[in-house]
Scaffold this motif. Sequence first.
Motif, PDB file in Angstrom:
ATOM      1  N   GLY A   1      -0.770   2.544   4.530  1.00  0.00           N
ATOM      2  CA  GLY A   1       0.294   1.542   4.479  1.00  0.00           C
ATOM      3  C   GLY A   1       1.135   1.532   5.733  1.00  0.00           C
TER       4      GLY A   1
ATOM      5  N   LEU B   1      -2.933   6.752   0.953  1.00  0.00           N
ATOM      6  CA  LEU B   1      -2.502   5.352   1.005  1.00  0.00           C
ATOM      7  C   LEU B   1      -1.137   5.188   1.661  1.00  0.00           C
ATOM      8  CD1 LEU B   1      -3.676   3.933  -2.454  1.00  0.00           C
ATOM      9  CD2 LEU B   1      -4.571   3.397  -0.185  1.00  0.00           C
TER      10      LEU B   1
ATOM     11  N   LEU C   1       0.827  -1.206   0.000  1.00  0.00           N
ATOM     12  CA  LEU C   1       0.000   0.000   0.000  1.00  0.00           C
ATOM     13  C   LEU C   1       0.863   1.258   0.000  1.00  0.00           C
ATOM     14  CD1 LEU C   1      -2.838  -0.988   2.517  1.00  0.00           C
ATOM     15  CD2 LEU C   1      -3.109  -0.499   0.077  1.00  0.00           C
TER      16      LEU C   1
ATOM     17  N   LEU D   1       2.186   1.657  -3.485  1.00  0.00           N
ATOM     18  CA  LEU D   1       1.111   2.105  -4.365  1.00  0.00           C
ATOM     19  C   LEU D   1       0.815   3.583  -4.127  1.00  0.00           C
ATOM     20  CD1 LEU D   1      -1.147   1.586  -6.415  1.00  0.00           C
ATOM     21  CD2 LEU D   1      -2.594   0.817  -4.510  1.00  0.00           C
ATOM     22  N   GLY D   2       0.808   3.972  -2.853  1.00  0.00           N
ATOM     23  CA  GLY D   2       0.568   5.376  -2.528  1.00  0.00           C
ATOM     24  C   GLY D   2       1.645   6.277  -3.087  1.00  0.00           C
TER      25      GLY D   2
END
Length: 302
Positions: free
Chosen positions: A144, A140, A10, A13-14
């Motif tokens: 995360g 995110l 996460l 991805l963020g």
Amino acid sequence: MFELLGGLGLFLLGMSLLTEGLRAMAGEAFNRALHRFTRNPATGALSGAVATAIVQSSSATTVATVGLVAGGLLTFDQSLGVLFGANIGTRVTGWMVALLGFHVDMGTAMMPVLLFGVLLSMFGKGRWSQGGRAASGFTLIFVGISFIQQGMAPFQGVLTPTDFPPDTWLGRLALIGIGGLLTIVTQSSSAGVATALAALSAGVTTFPQAAAMVIGMDVGTTSTTALSAIGGSAEARRTGYTHVIYNLFTALGALFLLDPYVVFLEDVLGTPVSSSPMIALVGFHTTFNALGVIVVLPFTAA
């Protein structure tokens, strides 16, 4: 373990969404700004630091710089300041994580921002949509971090500093290698730093062990720049490989700076590292990168 891996995913991805969104919002202005404000090594370092702080990715800045050199828009000498400054700008993420991520439940608090960002990216147009992606990515990152913290909890008391290489010169070199490998795998030094901060917070590593891994992460992040230079012009390759050499030089200096840094904090400032280990770690990361720029910049051709 699954929460730790999911949290790292996460976070990555963020970072990706935040970087892509901000770069898309900036558009060609990002490259033009690098070209316009890179008059000499000093202004290049400043523009590299600011650009990296904005897009939250030193790799984005260094790869863009190699591309500008390959396209003849920047000379090799002009590019050096940008590369050096990028190392400082990317430290913004570490400070954000250390000051907010582990002290405030930002993952829960920013859930409404995540929904707003997703809706904006879906229904917005142009820069509004990209702004929504950036907002979603920013949220995110903290979601995360929350999962990384939860994933570290089961290791407390089970995985201890004795399970890592010892705090010796050879042990620190091994830890530098571990940090570099982690960054090469994840392609994000920020994710590696967040993981090191979580391990330090959970007592899984000591401050010197975490600091050694962070040094290695700075070396590992040069892999992206080196790969981007392969197949480019001679000037582009020269730029990419210089970035690798510079980070190796900075890592060597950081290795010798670690013990004096701890002595300065505890004996001169009277602030034990144990009182705020995460702030001390991010401070060390920022300090050795800033000193690297200060030492090397005067020797850079104008």
